[in-house]
Motif scaffolding. Structure first.
Motif, PDB file in Angstrom:
ATOM      1  N   THR A  91      58.594  53.818  56.371  1.00  0.00           N
ATOM      2  CA  THR A  91      57.830  55.044  56.553  1.00  0.00           C
ATOM      3  C   THR A  91      57.823  55.441  58.022  1.00  0.00           C
ATOM      4  OG1 THR A  91      55.729  53.908  56.956  1.00  0.00           O
ATOM      5  CG2 THR A  91      56.320  54.362  54.645  1.00  0.00           C
ATOM      6  N   ILE A  92      57.507  56.691  58.266  1.00  0.00           N
ATOM      7  CA  ILE A  92      57.396  57.165  59.648  1.00  0.00           C
ATOM      8  C   ILE A  92      56.320  56.376  60.391  1.00  0.00           C
ATOM      9  CG2 ILE A  92      56.683  59.121  61.082  1.00  0.00           C
ATOM     10  CD1 ILE A  92      59.561  59.278  60.072  1.00  0.00           C
ATOM     11  N   HIS A  93      55.253  56.004  59.671  1.00  0.00           N
ATOM     12  CA  HIS A  93      54.204  55.195  60.304  1.00  0.00           C
ATOM     13  C   HIS A  93      54.776  53.864  60.786  1.00  0.00           C
ATOM     14  CE1 HIS A  93      50.325  53.303  61.055  1.00  0.00           C
ATOM     15  NE2 HIS A  93      50.740  52.276  60.326  1.00  0.00           N
ATOM     16  N   ASP A  94      55.577  53.211  59.946  1.00  0.00           N
ATOM     17  CA  ASP A  94      56.197  51.939  60.325  1.00  0.00           C
ATOM     18  C   ASP A  94      57.078  52.110  61.555  1.00  0.00           C
ATOM     19  OD1 ASP A  94      55.036  50.588  58.206  1.00  0.00           O
ATOM     20  OD2 ASP A  94      56.756  50.882  56.878  1.00  0.00           O
ATOM     21  N   VAL A  95      57.883  53.149  61.525  1.00  0.00           N
ATOM     22  CA  VAL A  95      58.797  53.406  62.647  1.00  0.00           C
ATOM     23  C   VAL A  95      58.014  53.692  63.927  1.00  0.00           C
ATOM     24  CG1 VAL A  95      60.560  54.984  63.527  1.00  0.00           C
ATOM     25  CG2 VAL A  95      60.667  54.205  61.159  1.00  0.00           C
ATOM     26  N   THR A  96      56.953  54.483  63.801  1.00  0.00           N
ATOM     27  CA  THR A  96      56.139  54.830  64.967  1.00  0.00           C
ATOM     28  C   THR A  96      55.510  53.592  65.594  1.00  0.00           C
ATOM     29  OG1 THR A  96      55.649  57.021  64.069  1.00  0.00           O
ATOM     30  CG2 THR A  96      54.160  56.180  65.763  1.00  0.00           C
ATOM     31  N   GLU A  97      54.944  52.731  64.774  1.00  0.00           N
ATOM     32  CA  GLU A  97      54.303  51.530  65.313  1.00  0.00           C
ATOM     33  C   GLU A  97      55.323  50.609  65.987  1.00  0.00           C
ATOM     34  OE1 GLU A  97      51.023  51.082  65.547  1.00  0.00           O
ATOM     35  OE2 GLU A  97      50.914  53.097  64.685  1.00  0.00           O
ATOM     36  N   ALA A  98      56.511  50.505  65.397  1.00  0.00           N
ATOM     37  CA  ALA A  98      57.562  49.699  66.022  1.00  0.00           C
ATOM     38  C   ALA A  98      57.997  50.306  67.351  1.00  0.00           C
ATOM     39  CB  ALA A  98      58.756  49.569  65.077  1.00  0.00           C
ATOM     40  N   ARG A  99      58.151  51.624  67.375  1.00  0.00           N
ATOM     41  CA  ARG A  99      58.530  52.297  68.624  1.00  0.00           C
ATOM     42  C   ARG A  99      57.481  52.061  69.707  1.00  0.00           C
ATOM     43  NH1 ARG A  99      59.661  58.388  68.660  1.00  0.00           N
ATOM     44  NH2 ARG A  99      60.123  57.789  70.813  1.00  0.00           N
ATOM     45  N   ILE A 100      56.221  52.137  69.348  1.00  0.00           N
ATOM     46  CA  ILE A 100      55.161  51.974  70.348  1.00  0.00           C
ATOM     47  C   ILE A 100      55.217  50.585  70.968  1.00  0.00           C
ATOM     48  CG2 ILE A 100      52.646  51.737  70.602  1.00  0.00           C
ATOM     49  CD1 ILE A 100      52.461  54.145  68.628  1.00  0.00           C
ATOM     50  N   VAL A 101      55.378  49.563  70.148  1.00  0.00           N
ATOM     51  CA  VAL A 101      55.456  48.199  70.678  1.00  0.00           C
ATOM     52  C   VAL A 101      56.630  48.072  71.646  1.00  0.00           C
ATOM     53  CG1 VAL A 101      55.898  45.784  70.084  1.00  0.00           C
ATOM     54  CG2 VAL A 101      54.315  47.141  68.707  1.00  0.00           C
ATOM     55  N   LEU A 102      57.800  48.538  71.214  1.00  0.00           N
ATOM     56  CA  LEU A 102      58.995  48.411  72.042  1.00  0.00           C
ATOM     57  C   LEU A 102      58.922  49.266  73.303  1.00  0.00           C
ATOM     58  CD1 LEU A 102      61.762  48.541  69.281  1.00  0.00           C
ATOM     59  CD2 LEU A 102      61.350  46.633  70.837  1.00  0.00           C
ATOM     60  N   GLU A 103      58.532  50.526  73.135  1.00  0.00           N
ATOM     61  CA  GLU A 103      58.636  51.461  74.249  1.00  0.00           C
ATOM     62  C   GLU A 103      57.503  51.316  75.252  1.00  0.00           C
ATOM     63  OE1 GLU A 103      60.220  55.357  73.537  1.00  0.00           O
ATOM     64  OE2 GLU A 103      60.894  54.788  71.530  1.00  0.00           O
ATOM     65  N   ARG A 104      56.337  50.854  74.822  1.00  0.00           N
ATOM     66  CA  ARG A 104      55.291  50.503  75.795  1.00  0.00           C
ATOM     67  C   ARG A 104      55.804  49.403  76.725  1.00  0.00           C
ATOM     68  NH1 ARG A 104      49.587  51.333  75.628  1.00  0.00           N
ATOM     69  NH2 ARG A 104      49.538  49.416  76.864  1.00  0.00           N
ATOM     70  N   ALA A 105      56.390  48.373  76.118  1.00  0.00           N
ATOM     71  CA  ALA A 105      56.892  47.246  76.918  1.00  0.00           C
ATOM     72  C   ALA A 105      58.022  47.689  77.834  1.00  0.00           C
ATOM     73  CB  ALA A 105      57.363  46.127  75.998  1.00  0.00           C
ATOM     74  N   SER A 106      58.904  48.544  77.334  1.00  0.00           N
ATOM     75  CA  SER A 106      60.023  49.011  78.150  1.00  0.00           C
ATOM     76  C   SER A 106      59.541  49.829  79.349  1.00  0.00           C
ATOM     77  CB  SER A 106      60.985  49.853  77.308  1.00  0.00           C
ATOM     78  OG  SER A 106      61.639  49.060  76.355  1.00  0.00           O
ATOM     79  N   ALA A 107      58.590  50.729  79.108  1.00  0.00           N
ATOM     80  CA  ALA A 107      58.078  51.559  80.195  1.00  0.00           C
ATOM     81  C   ALA A 107      57.392  50.711  81.255  1.00  0.00           C
ATOM     82  CB  ALA A 107      57.119  52.604  79.641  1.00  0.00           C
ATOM     83  N   ALA A 108      56.604  49.734  80.824  1.00  0.00           N
ATOM     84  CA  ALA A 108      55.916  48.858  81.773  1.00  0.00           C
ATOM     85  C   ALA A 108      56.909  48.041  82.580  1.00  0.00           C
ATOM     86  CB  ALA A 108      54.948  47.941  81.031  1.00  0.00           C
TER      87      ALA A 108
END
Length: 249
Positions: free
Chosen positions: A112-129
């Motif tokens: 689901t889009i929700h699943d994809v969004t939550e995965a993106r947040i975990v990955l992309e928060r870490a990448s940005a930091a």
């Protein structure tokens, strides 16, 4: 199911026979086992096809098919010709091969889009930091180039979507984690078509793309300033807001 020779075999017994089943699958299993155990490393050569087939007691066609499959996955590379440079070698797994593999599985799993969004947040928060903590000049230049592409594409749909993808991948690359970058790329590719369809349905795309671009600039500025927490928080807010506008409206 046929068994694989023990990893603890001495180097001279590296290619022990296996019980016959589907030959190429057995050969793949043996090679993967040797790689995972550390017996085979990047740059190591496999025995010649005839020798490997004889040692494993499988057909040469089975060895050939196994090599073909592992080459397509980026695990092996074959160099034609004669001499020491010729043969089949263990290759460093290209990110493109990993991304292709992952994006197909993400797409086929129908997350689901929700699943994809939550995965993106975990990955992309870490990448940005991570990018904010240690940003190299080449990574900064690619982020700036992605921002410029976004500025030029405001109001457009396909072009802005490409620039948006480039921006997020540039940050993933800047994190210094090849795996995070590959996972981010796989997820973006898996949702590329539904994302573009959502953009095409958005009647207020001119304003929305301008807002997305302002959010990109704010994330980039936090990274350039070395503010890891702000970069991570802005990234999460950006992903959540964009998802809400494009998919939940």
């Amino acid at each position: 199911m046929a068994s694989v020779p023990d990893v603890e075999d001495a180097a001279g017994d590296l290619w022990l026979p296996v019980r016959k089943a589907r030959a190429h699958e057995l050969v793949i299993e043996v090679i993967e086992d040797r790689i995972l155990s550390g017996v085979l490393k990047v740059g190591d050569a496999l025995p010649p096809e005839r020798e490997l087939a004889a040692n494993l007691e499988v057909s040469r066609a089975g060895v050939r098919e196994a090599v073909r499959v592992l080459e397509s996955q980026g695990v092996l590379r074959s160099q034609p010709g004669a001499g020491a440079a010729a043969g089949t070698f263990v290759a460093a797994l290209p990110r493109e091969a990993l991304t292709r593999f992952l994006r197909l599985h993400v797409a086929l799993s129908n997350f689901t889009i929700h699943d994809v969004t939550e995965a993106r947040i975990v990955l992309e928060r870490a990448s940005a930091a991570s990018a904010a903590r240690d940003l190299h000049s080449a990574a900064r230049a690619e982020i700036e180039a992605a921002l410029a592409a976004g500025e030029a594409a405001i109001g457009a749909r396909g072009a802005f979507n490409e620039a948006d993808t480039r921006f997020h991948l540039a940050i993933a690359d800047a994190s210094g984690s090849g795996l995070s970058a590959a996972l981010t790329g796989a997820i973006r590719e898996a949702v590329r078509v539904p994302l573009l369809h959502a953009i095409e349905r958005n009647a207020d795309w001119g304003d929305q793309s301008a807002l997305l671009q302002r959010e990109h600039r704010a994330i980039a500025e936090a990274i350039f300033d070395g503010d890891a927490e702000r970069a991570a928080s802005l990234t999460e807010a950006h992903i959540r807001r964009a998802t809400s506008v494009l998919f939940e409206a």
